[in-house]
Design an enzyme around this catalytic site. Structure first.
Site, mmCIF file in Angstrom:
data_model
loop_
_atom_site.group_PDB
_atom_site.id
_atom_site.type_symbol
_atom_site.label_atom_id
_atom_site.label_comp_id
_atom_site.label_asym_id
_atom_site.label_seq_id
_atom_site.Cartn_x
_atom_site.Cartn_y
_atom_site.Cartn_z
ATOM 1 N N CYS A 93 5.011 50.906 37.050
ATOM 2 C CA CYS A 93 4.183 52.123 37.060
ATOM 3 C C CYS A 93 4.353 52.932 38.353
ATOM 4 O O CYS A 93 5.403 53.525 38.545
ATOM 5 C CB CYS A 93 2.729 51.763 36.790
ATOM 6 S SG CYS A 93 1.774 53.160 36.189
ATOM 7 N N ARG A 127 -3.389 62.011 30.714
ATOM 8 C CA ARG A 127 -2.825 60.702 31.006
ATOM 9 C C ARG A 127 -2.347 60.015 29.728
ATOM 10 O O ARG A 127 -2.919 60.222 28.656
ATOM 11 C CB ARG A 127 -3.863 59.814 31.703
ATOM 12 C CG ARG A 127 -4.425 60.432 32.962
ATOM 13 C CD ARG A 127 -5.341 59.474 33.672
ATOM 14 N NE ARG A 127 -4.622 58.360 34.282
ATOM 15 C CZ ARG A 127 -3.908 58.439 35.393
ATOM 16 N NH1 ARG A 127 -3.801 59.599 36.020
ATOM 17 N NH2 ARG A 127 -3.294 57.379 35.884
ATOM 18 N N HIS A 193 1.906 47.377 32.347
ATOM 19 C CA HIS A 193 1.114 46.389 33.072
ATOM 20 C C HIS A 193 0.807 45.263 32.096
ATOM 21 O O HIS A 193 1.190 45.313 30.947
ATOM 22 C CB HIS A 193 -0.203 47.018 33.533
ATOM 23 C CG HIS A 193 -0.035 48.137 34.496
ATOM 24 N ND1 HIS A 193 0.130 47.942 35.834
ATOM 25 C CD2 HIS A 193 -0.027 49.482 34.308
ATOM 26 C CE1 HIS A 193 0.224 49.130 36.442
ATOM 27 N NE2 HIS A 193 0.149 50.076 35.530
HETATM 28 N N1 GLN Z 1 -0.412 57.308 39.984
HETATM 29 C C1 GLN Z 1 0.588 57.177 39.016
HETATM 30 C C2 GLN Z 1 0.326 57.941 37.730
HETATM 31 O O1 GLN Z 1 -0.804 58.083 37.303
HETATM 32 C C3 GLN Z 1 0.785 55.684 38.734
HETATM 33 C C4 GLN Z 1 -0.381 55.038 38.085
HETATM 34 C C5 GLN Z 1 -0.280 53.519 38.027
HETATM 35 O O2 GLN Z 1 0.459 52.898 38.787
HETATM 36 N N2 GLN Z 1 -1.090 52.929 37.160
HETATM 37 O O3 GLN Z 1 1.249 58.426 37.129
#
Ligand code: GLN
Length: 318
Positions: A93, A127, A193
């Protein structure tokens, strides 16, 4: 002496959703086969060991990425040299975004990446959140992948990288092209994850075998009694199916509500307008046509909210 040195970079900063579990999965699966493993945790300003077989970068919020970014930039040459020498580098990520050329944040600010992978990430307001099931392929090994993703960034892949997996188009790197993660030589990035390695033992072993190559050559790793890992994998896959079904159900309900309101609300609204108009029939139809579309965007917004195709009500993590 150890057979494998695993470097965990910034373990207290890059650690979204228990990414440390990835280090544990790698270490245990190597030790169960009799290899001696050393794990070096390397934080801001600390020295990177020269004998790393595998380097891991976990996920983190944008704020943490800004903090880590400066320290990481100073390690660019050292990490590129390690990767060139065959060290496996795995980014999850936020860590994956770091492996690319750059990450452009919502405010337009940029964090330079390590440029180990020809990928670029731009943040968006919407998101990508959800459980994922994917078909993965890495160094000639094919496997089923399960995991969870939550990122605002959209990652696009350049010509010199391969996707790690294929997913449905709502997920993965950018929610558009059906790709998940990226690979170039021994550098691997993924949005998943889980921790992803704990529930995907085939991926873990593929990475391990590569990291152990200097010692073990192409000797296959011995099989492990993986009943529990397989159970965890199957359970994660089952939850993907359940989430998918629930989304489909609420989409169906929302679509039925829209259809019902169109079928019954339309004529009634038309009648009301008709009455207000004092019964001038010629103006009824256009007024009703104007009224209906005004309701549809609202319903679609609700649909998106219910089905999670827009921002999650769980609140953004960034
Ligand atoms: N901050 C980054 C995004 O939102 C990575 C998020 C994360 O590692 N969960 O794209």
């Amino acid at each position: 002496v150890s057979d494998l040195v695993i470097v965990h970079l910034y373990p207290r900063l890059l650690r979204t959703y228990g990414d440390r579990g990835n280090v544990l999965a790698l270490k245990r699966r190597a030790e169960w086969r009799g290899f001696r493993v050393r794990v070096d945790e390397v934080s801001i300003g600390e020295r990177l060991p020269r004998d790393a077989g595998l380097i891991l970068l976990g996920g983190g919020t944008d704020r943490v990425q800004e903090i880590v970014g400066k320290d990481l930039a100073a390690r660019r040459d050292e990490l590129a040299e390690a990767a060139q020498g065959g060290t496996v580098v795995l980014g999850i990520c936020g860590g994956y975004q770091f492996l690319g050329t750059r990450y452009v944040m919502p405010d337009g600010g940029e964090i330079d990446g390590l440029s180990l992978l020809d990928v670029e990430t731009r943040a968006t307001e919407r998101r990508i959140i959800g459980r994922v099931r994917a078909r993965g392929a890495l160094w000639g090994e094919a496997f089923d992948l399960v995991g969870f993703e939550n990122h605002g960034g959209r990652t696009t892949l350049g010509a010199s990288v391969q996707p790690l997996a294929s997913v449905s188009r709502r997920h993965g790197n950018n929610g558009r092209d059906g790709t998940e993660g990226a690979v170039r030589a021994t550098v691997v990035g993924t949005y998943l994850h889980g921790p992803v390695l704990a529930v995907n033992p085939v991926l873990t072993d593929t990475l391990l075998a590569r990291a152990l190559f200097p010692l073990n050559g192409n000797e296959p790793l011995g099989a492990l009694p993986d009943a529990e890992e397989r159970l965890a994998h199957a359970d994660a896959a089952r939850r993907v199916r359940e989430e998918h079904r629930a989304k489909k159900r609420s989409m169906l309900v929302a679509a039925s509500l829209i259809a019902l309101s169109l079928a019954f609300g339309g004529p009634r609204a038309a009648r009301e307008i008709d009455d207000d108009d004092g019964g001038r029939g010629d103006r009824v139809a256009p007024a009703a046509v104007v009224e209906r579309p005004l309701m549809i965007p609202y319903d679609l917004a609700r649909t998106a909210e219910i089905t999670g195709t827009s921002r999650s009500s769980a609140g953004p993590r960034r």
